[in-house]
Every structure is written in C-alpha cells, then in structure tokens.
Design a protein around this motif. Structure first.
Motif, PDB file in Angstrom:
ATOM      1  N   LEU A  22       6.673  -5.228  -4.562  1.00  0.00           N
ATOM      2  CA  LEU A  22       5.281  -3.935  -4.351  1.00  0.00           C
ATOM      3  C   LEU A  22       3.640  -5.031  -4.544  1.00  0.00           C
ATOM      4  CD1 LEU A  22       5.093  -1.033  -4.483  1.00  0.00           C
ATOM      5  CD2 LEU A  22       4.923  -0.948  -6.495  1.00  0.00           C
ATOM      6  N   ALA A  23       3.533  -4.616  -2.862  1.00  0.00           N
ATOM      7  CA  ALA A  23       1.525  -5.539  -3.386  1.00  0.00           C
ATOM      8  C   ALA A  23       0.400  -3.962  -3.268  1.00  0.00           C
ATOM      9  CB  ALA A  23       1.858  -6.250  -2.014  1.00  0.00           C
ATOM     10  N   HIS A  24      -0.484  -4.432  -3.896  1.00  0.00           N
ATOM     11  CA  HIS A  24      -1.565  -3.122  -3.225  1.00  0.00           C
ATOM     12  C   HIS A  24      -1.490  -2.131  -3.300  1.00  0.00           C
ATOM     13  CE1 HIS A  24      -3.121  -7.332  -0.949  1.00  0.00           C
ATOM     14  NE2 HIS A  24      -1.834  -7.418  -0.878  1.00  0.00           N
ATOM     15  N   SER A  25      -1.014  -1.068  -4.353  1.00  0.00           N
ATOM     16  CA  SER A  25      -0.956  -0.156  -4.690  1.00  0.00           C
ATOM     17  C   SER A  25      -0.656  -0.227  -6.258  1.00  0.00           C
ATOM     18  CB  SER A  25       1.522  -0.368  -4.383  1.00  0.00           C
ATOM     19  OG  SER A  25       1.814  -0.331  -3.211  1.00  0.00           O
ATOM     20  N   ASN A  26      -0.608   0.807  -7.084  1.00  0.00           N
ATOM     21  CA  ASN A  26      -0.711   1.431  -8.588  1.00  0.00           C
ATOM     22  C   ASN A  26       0.293   1.800  -8.878  1.00  0.00           C
ATOM     23  OD1 ASN A  26      -0.832   4.051 -10.527  1.00  0.00           O
ATOM     24  ND2 ASN A  26      -2.973   3.446  -9.790  1.00  0.00           N
ATOM     25  N   ALA A  27       1.204   1.390  -9.866  1.00  0.00           N
ATOM     26  CA  ALA A  27       2.882   0.981 -10.669  1.00  0.00           C
ATOM     27  C   ALA A  27       3.160   2.959 -11.167  1.00  0.00           C
ATOM     28  CB  ALA A  27       2.785   0.515 -11.576  1.00  0.00           C
ATOM     29  N   VAL A  28       1.668   3.793 -11.317  1.00  0.00           N
ATOM     30  CA  VAL A  28       2.326   4.732 -11.956  1.00  0.00           C
ATOM     31  C   VAL A  28       1.615   5.858 -10.780  1.00  0.00           C
ATOM     32  CG1 VAL A  28       1.157   6.901 -13.293  1.00  0.00           C
ATOM     33  CG2 VAL A  28       1.018   4.382 -14.320  1.00  0.00           C
ATOM     34  N   ASN A  29       1.061   5.827  -9.519  1.00  0.00           N
ATOM     35  CA  ASN A  29       1.243   6.840  -8.598  1.00  0.00           C
ATOM     36  C   ASN A  29       2.793   7.060  -7.752  1.00  0.00           C
ATOM     37  OD1 ASN A  29      -1.288   7.334  -9.470  1.00  0.00           O
ATOM     38  ND2 ASN A  29      -2.680   6.253  -7.540  1.00  0.00           N
ATOM     39  N   SER A  30       2.772   5.331  -7.587  1.00  0.00           N
ATOM     40  CA  SER A  30       4.055   5.256  -6.941  1.00  0.00           C
ATOM     41  C   SER A  30       5.339   5.335  -7.656  1.00  0.00           C
ATOM     42  CB  SER A  30       4.428   3.814  -6.459  1.00  0.00           C
ATOM     43  OG  SER A  30       4.191   2.382  -7.197  1.00  0.00           O
ATOM     44  N   TRP A  53       0.830  -1.364  -0.266  1.00  0.00           N
ATOM     45  CA  TRP A  53      -0.420  -0.028  -0.134  1.00  0.00           C
ATOM     46  C   TRP A  53       1.046   1.766  -0.136  1.00  0.00           C
ATOM     47  CZ3 TRP A  53      -1.780  -3.939   3.686  1.00  0.00           C
ATOM     48  CH2 TRP A  53      -2.531  -4.714   2.971  1.00  0.00           C
ATOM     49  N   VAL A  54       1.422   1.244  -1.302  1.00  0.00           N
ATOM     50  CA  VAL A  54       3.066   2.457  -1.406  1.00  0.00           C
ATOM     51  C   VAL A  54       2.350   3.234  -1.952  1.00  0.00           C
ATOM     52  CG1 VAL A  54       4.729   1.222  -2.485  1.00  0.00           C
ATOM     53  CG2 VAL A  54       5.336   3.384  -1.025  1.00  0.00           C
ATOM     54  N   GLN A  55       2.485   4.677  -1.933  1.00  0.00           N
ATOM     55  CA  GLN A  55       2.229   5.978  -2.985  1.00  0.00           C
ATOM     56  C   GLN A  55       3.261   6.693  -3.229  1.00  0.00           C
ATOM     57  OE1 GLN A  55      -1.803   6.790  -2.407  1.00  0.00           O
ATOM     58  NE2 GLN A  55      -2.897   5.650  -3.233  1.00  0.00           N
ATOM     59  N   ALA A  56       4.322   6.921  -2.163  1.00  0.00           N
ATOM     60  CA  ALA A  56       4.845   7.798  -2.139  1.00  0.00           C
ATOM     61  C   ALA A  56       6.401   7.219  -3.522  1.00  0.00           C
ATOM     62  CB  ALA A  56       5.821   7.332  -1.164  1.00  0.00           C
ATOM     63  N   ASP A  57       6.951   8.185  -4.158  1.00  0.00           N
ATOM     64  CA  ASP A  57       7.635   8.314  -5.125  1.00  0.00           C
ATOM     65  C   ASP A  57       8.706   7.128  -5.123  1.00  0.00           C
ATOM     66  OD1 ASP A  57       9.481   8.654  -7.463  1.00  0.00           O
ATOM     67  OD2 ASP A  57       8.962  10.751  -7.209  1.00  0.00           O
ATOM     68  N   LEU A  58       8.635   5.708  -5.201  1.00  0.00           N
ATOM     69  CA  LEU A  58       9.879   5.202  -5.103  1.00  0.00           C
ATOM     70  C   LEU A  58      11.303   5.640  -6.390  1.00  0.00           C
ATOM     71  CD1 LEU A  58       7.424   2.314  -5.674  1.00  0.00           C
ATOM     72  CD2 LEU A  58       8.508   2.806  -3.767  1.00  0.00           C
ATOM     73  N   VAL A 111      -0.614  -4.946  -8.281  1.00  0.00           N
ATOM     74  CA  VAL A 111      -0.399  -4.193  -8.323  1.00  0.00           C
ATOM     75  C   VAL A 111      -1.553  -3.383  -9.877  1.00  0.00           C
ATOM     76  CG1 VAL A 111       1.128  -2.059  -8.798  1.00  0.00           C
ATOM     77  CG2 VAL A 111       1.536  -4.460  -7.261  1.00  0.00           C
ATOM     78  N   VAL A 112      -2.117  -2.144  -9.936  1.00  0.00           N
ATOM     79  CA  VAL A 112      -2.350  -1.998 -10.492  1.00  0.00           C
ATOM     80  C   VAL A 112      -1.658  -1.126 -11.193  1.00  0.00           C
ATOM     81  CG1 VAL A 112      -4.581  -2.564  -9.580  1.00  0.00           C
ATOM     82  CG2 VAL A 112      -3.804  -0.060  -9.842  1.00  0.00           C
ATOM     83  N   ASP A 113      -2.267  -1.025 -13.007  1.00  0.00           N
ATOM     84  CA  ASP A 113      -1.554   0.085 -14.272  1.00  0.00           C
ATOM     85  C   ASP A 113       0.299  -0.458 -14.202  1.00  0.00           C
ATOM     86  OD1 ASP A 113      -4.236   1.302 -14.188  1.00  0.00           O
ATOM     87  OD2 ASP A 113      -2.687   3.052 -13.124  1.00  0.00           O
TER      88      ASP A 113
END
Length: 520
Positions: free
Chosen positions: A351-359, A332-337, A380-382
């Motif tokens: 990476l789990a339960h996250s958005n590949a674009v937002n992170s 559940w990460v949305q910070a800039d990786l 992970v979506v997108d």
C-alpha cells in the motif's frame, strides 16, 4: 557422497557421521573443490600477466562501438598464448552444468583481477591500460562457450558485461537473459540492433529481462521462444501495443512486467484475456478501469494485481474476477480495503500514498491478517503499528516508510503471543518504535533505510564462515559529518547478542545508537 549414503552397502560409522551432518557442516564436494582450484589458478595466472604490463596509473579511454578498447596489434597472438595455457582447464567437452560452473568460477576470478588492477579506478569501465584490458577481455572470452545457459548483467561488472554482450550471438542455448543497464552507453544501440536482427538464438529461453531499451521488434523475435515463462521490459518506451499480437503466442508465459511502457489499457486487456495462464501482469491499472472492462465468463488466474486510485466498485470487480490473488499493490487508495477479506489466498499486501484509517487497513487485517506474511507500507499515514503486530502474527517481511498514529492498546487484551516474533526481513524508514524493535528478535535481513534515512552511507556484505555458515553484515563506512574519502579509519566491530540482530546498534538513531555516533 550422496550415493554412498543412499544405497549399496551399509556405510561405515565415519560415513554415517558425515551423512547425518547439517548441510552447512558437511565437507565441500569434489566439484566445489575443483571449481575453487580453477578460480584460484585463473586469479593467480591473470594477476601475473597484468603485473608484467600494468602502468599502475589510471588512464581514461575513448569509447568505441562496443565501449571497449580496440586492443593491441598483438592481441591475436596473445590470445593464442593464453588459450594454450588455459585450454586444459576449460575443456568444452564437459557436461553443460559443469561447463557453466567453470565459466562462472573463471568470471569470479576475473572480477577480482580487474578490481585489483592499479591502472583503473572503475574496474575498466572508462579507465585502464589497453594491454591490461586486452588481457582481461581475452580471459573472459576464453571462459565463454556456446552452451552457456545464463547471462545476467546484474551479476557482473560493466566491463565483463560488455564482453558478454559482444559474444551474445554465440550463445545458442540461453535459458536466462537479463539485460539491465546500470547506466546508458553506446553499447546498448549495438545490442538493440543485434537483438532486432534475430541473430541471437532464443529457442530455449525461459526468462528474458531487458529494461529501458527493449522494443517491439525485439519482442517479436523473443516471441519465437515457446518456452518463455518470465518477461520483464519495464521502462521501455518503445514497447507498445504492437507487441501484443506476438506475445499472445507465448502460451507458457506466467509473469510479465510491462510497467512504464507504452502499453495501453486495450493492450493490457488483450493480454489478460488472451493469456489466461498469466499469474502476474505488472501494469498500473489507473482507477482499476481496465480490469472492469475485461469480458470473460471464467475468473482470471492472476496471482498479483496492481492499480492506483481504485474505487469500492473496482475492488468488488477485482474480487469477483481475480479470486486467486496472493498479492495486491495499491497506490492512492481511499476505498474500504476490508472488501478484500474474501480473497482467501492473499499473503502479500503493498500500500502506497494512502491513509491507513480512511482505507480501513485495520478492517482488512482483522479478517485476513493471520494469513499475511509480507506487508509493505510506503508513504502511508496514520498507521497503528501495534495493530499490525497483533493482527499479523505470521508476518515474515515488513517494509515501513510511513507515519504512525497512537496505538490502540485495547488490542493487547486479545493477544498473548509476543509481537513480531516471526519477522525475518525488515525495511524501516520511520521513527523509532519500541513496540517493533523490542520484539523482532529473529531478523535475518535488514535493509539499510534504517541507516541511510539519517544521511549515513550503508553497505551490505555476505560472508561465508570457515565452517559453512552464511552471515549478512552491515557496514557504515563513515559519518555524514566526516570526509568520505582520503581518511583511513580503524575498524570498529560490533557483535550483537545471540537472539538479537544488527538493528540493536542503529535503531536509536544518531546521538544515541552506538553504530551511528556522529563523531566517527
């Protein structure tokens, strides 16, 4: 043979030929031949004994304190008979490594004996004739000696595991102890009592695993092992901060798994600070706050870090305090990786339960993608699969259970190397992608999610050929549309091409893939 090749007189042409053979092509060693002979002898001997008394009809049993049948009144005399027959083959005077090898060979034979017994449907877990179980139990007991160095319940059937547990206090030189229960049983109450009492010798222990049932008292006993390097007590709700003080004495401890225990953030911090040699401490750091509260002037030696819901500030703290990380696992990460790009040793990303674009997964891979050898994306979506293939050219292990977005084909202009050519292990639970499966031609291991996601049962078997090659085979027992049991079916063998893999037969999914045709 190694001695003949390494020193002394010049070896003959025949010996030169043998010494220069690839390892898998070389003749079996004398030790391997002897061990195989012992295994074959025990198999034949045990089968003859069971065939004489087996009823041939599965019978259910009532559990006892050890989960084992009480046995017959003649068990002692029968045990003496078996002992006199087998003792010449199980000489306790052998060197330790040979004694362990003989014990392992005997247990492998007993596993086959039990699987072939007609009076049980579950390898003596809850069924079987008393006399047959007694024979198997006595054979197992004879294979055990006080110098056994490894007990791993995952390697053995439940019945054999129970006998091993019954003798646990007799093993005086254990180096590896893995007590992972397949299911709950009254046996575990007895085992916990035995371990808490301190009657088992742990002075040589290097690795200890006890999931679900470990307690603070057990860890206090285990902490007397000054050699311990690996500790796994995952999902043990009776492990709390009370065990921290004991664990701080283990100065050689490298890897600790305390996930899903009652260890608090305070206990986590105490372990991080008090055990600076730790490479990995598995405990999900919610919001990354615990790591932020660590007060230390020097960087931590951690090689692996796991956290959930981390912010950009927490990522910056992690980069500053853990510069030697090789593996990160975020939920559940949305910070800039892309902040992690300064970690020059990173090789493994989960990476789990996250958005590949937002992170900004792409921003991270543009910086260190060339170094990444393992990538796992769970829910992970997108995800841009083409982007992964282009930026992670040295990827060897890939796990994808995610949803894809349209690929950025402009990436192909900066890359001329074929995609996914280094990939060796694949776990795949997403929609079909020609970009991936057309290129991954070096797969060595395929996880069955590609099959099971469509409702098909799947099995993985390892087969050693007569000339020494070790192959992994995938089996689909039946279609989800057909009856699982009671039907005998002909075998359909599918062999892929020279530079292909078993992916070829299932990647297209039901209706299209030859391995998942719904009619069979």
């Amino acid at each position: 043979m190694a001695g003949l090749c390494e020193g002394g007189n010049e070896p003959s042409g025949f010996l030169k030929a043998i010494c220069n053979m690839p390892r898998l092509k070389q003749p079996a060693s004398l030790e391997a031949i002897v061990l195989q002979s012992i295994e074959n002898f025990i198999l034949q001997f045990g089968q003859r004994l069971i065939e004489k008394v087996c009823s041939g009809t599965p019978t259910s049993l009532l559990p006892t304190r050890w989960g084992l049948s009480a046995g017959s009144q003649n068990e002692k005399s029968f045990n003496c008979y078996i002992s006199s027959e087998l003792q010449p083959y199980l000489d306790p005077g052998l060197p330790v490594h040979l004694s362990n090898a003989v014990s392992s060979a005997v247990l492998e034979a007993i596993t086959l004996i039990i699987s072939r017994a007609k009076c049980t449907y579950d390898s003596f877990a809850k069924s079987g004739d008393d006399c047959c179980r007694t024979i198997a139990k006595n054979l197992i007991s004879l294979a055990l000696h006080d110098r056994i160095t490894q007990v791993d319940l995952l390697e053995r059937s439940w019945f054999i595991g129970e006998v091993l547990l019954e003798h646990l206090d007799k093993f005086q030189h254990l180096q590896v102890l893995k007590l992972w229960p397949g299911s709950w049983s009254p046996v575990w109450t007895t085992v916990v009592e035995m371990l808490e009492s301190g009657c088992c010798s742990f002075r040589d222990l290097i690795s200890f695993s006890m999931r679900c049932h470990c307690t603070d008292k057990i860890l206090q006993v285990v902490a007397y092992s000054s050699k311990l390097q690996y500790l796994d007590v995952m999902s043990s709700v009776e492990v709390t901060d009370l065990s921290v003080k004991s664990l701080l004495h283990l100065r050689k401890l490298k890897i600790v798994n305390m996930a899903s225990t009652w260890l608090t953030a305070e206990g986590y911090i105490q372990l991080l600070v008090g055990l600076p040699q730790l490479d990995k401490l598995v405990w999900f750091d919610l919001n990354g706050q615990a790591l932020g509260d660590v007060r230390t002037s020097s960087p931590l030696s951690l090689h692996s870090y796991e956290a959930s819901r981390v912010s950009i500030d927490q990522l910056n703290i992690m980069v500053h305090k853990c510069p030697f990380l090789t593996q990160v696992n975020f939920h559940w990460v949305q910070a800039d990786l892309s902040v992690l790009g300064s970690l020059k040793y990173i090789r493994d990303i989960k990476l789990a339960h996250s958005n590949a674009v937002n992170s900004n997964l792409r921003g991270l891979l543009e910086i260190i993608g060339y170094n990444i050898t393992s990538l796992e994306l769970q829910e992970v979506v997108d995800v841009d699969l083409l982007m992964i293939g282009v930026l992670c050219m040295n990827l060897k292990k890939l796990s994808l259970v995610c949803s894809f977005q349209a690929s950025d084909h402009t990436l192909l202009g900066v890359n001329t190397t074929p995609l996914f050519r280094q990939l060796e292990e694949l776990r795949y639970g997403s929609q079909y992608s020609e970009c991936l499966f057309f290129n991954c031609i070096n797969i060595r291991r395929l996880e069955p999610e590609l099959i099971t996601q469509h409702g098909y049962p799947a099995e993985i078997h390892t087969v050693t050929t007569s000339d020494g090659y070790i192959l992994t085979m995938h089996r689909i027992p039946h279609s989800p549309r057909s009856n699982a049991t009671g039907t005998k079916r002909p075998v359909v063998f599918l062999q892929h091409g020279l530079i292909s893999s078993s992916v070829d037969w299932v990647v297209m999914g039901p209706e299209k893939g030859l391995g998942t045709m719904p009619e069979y």
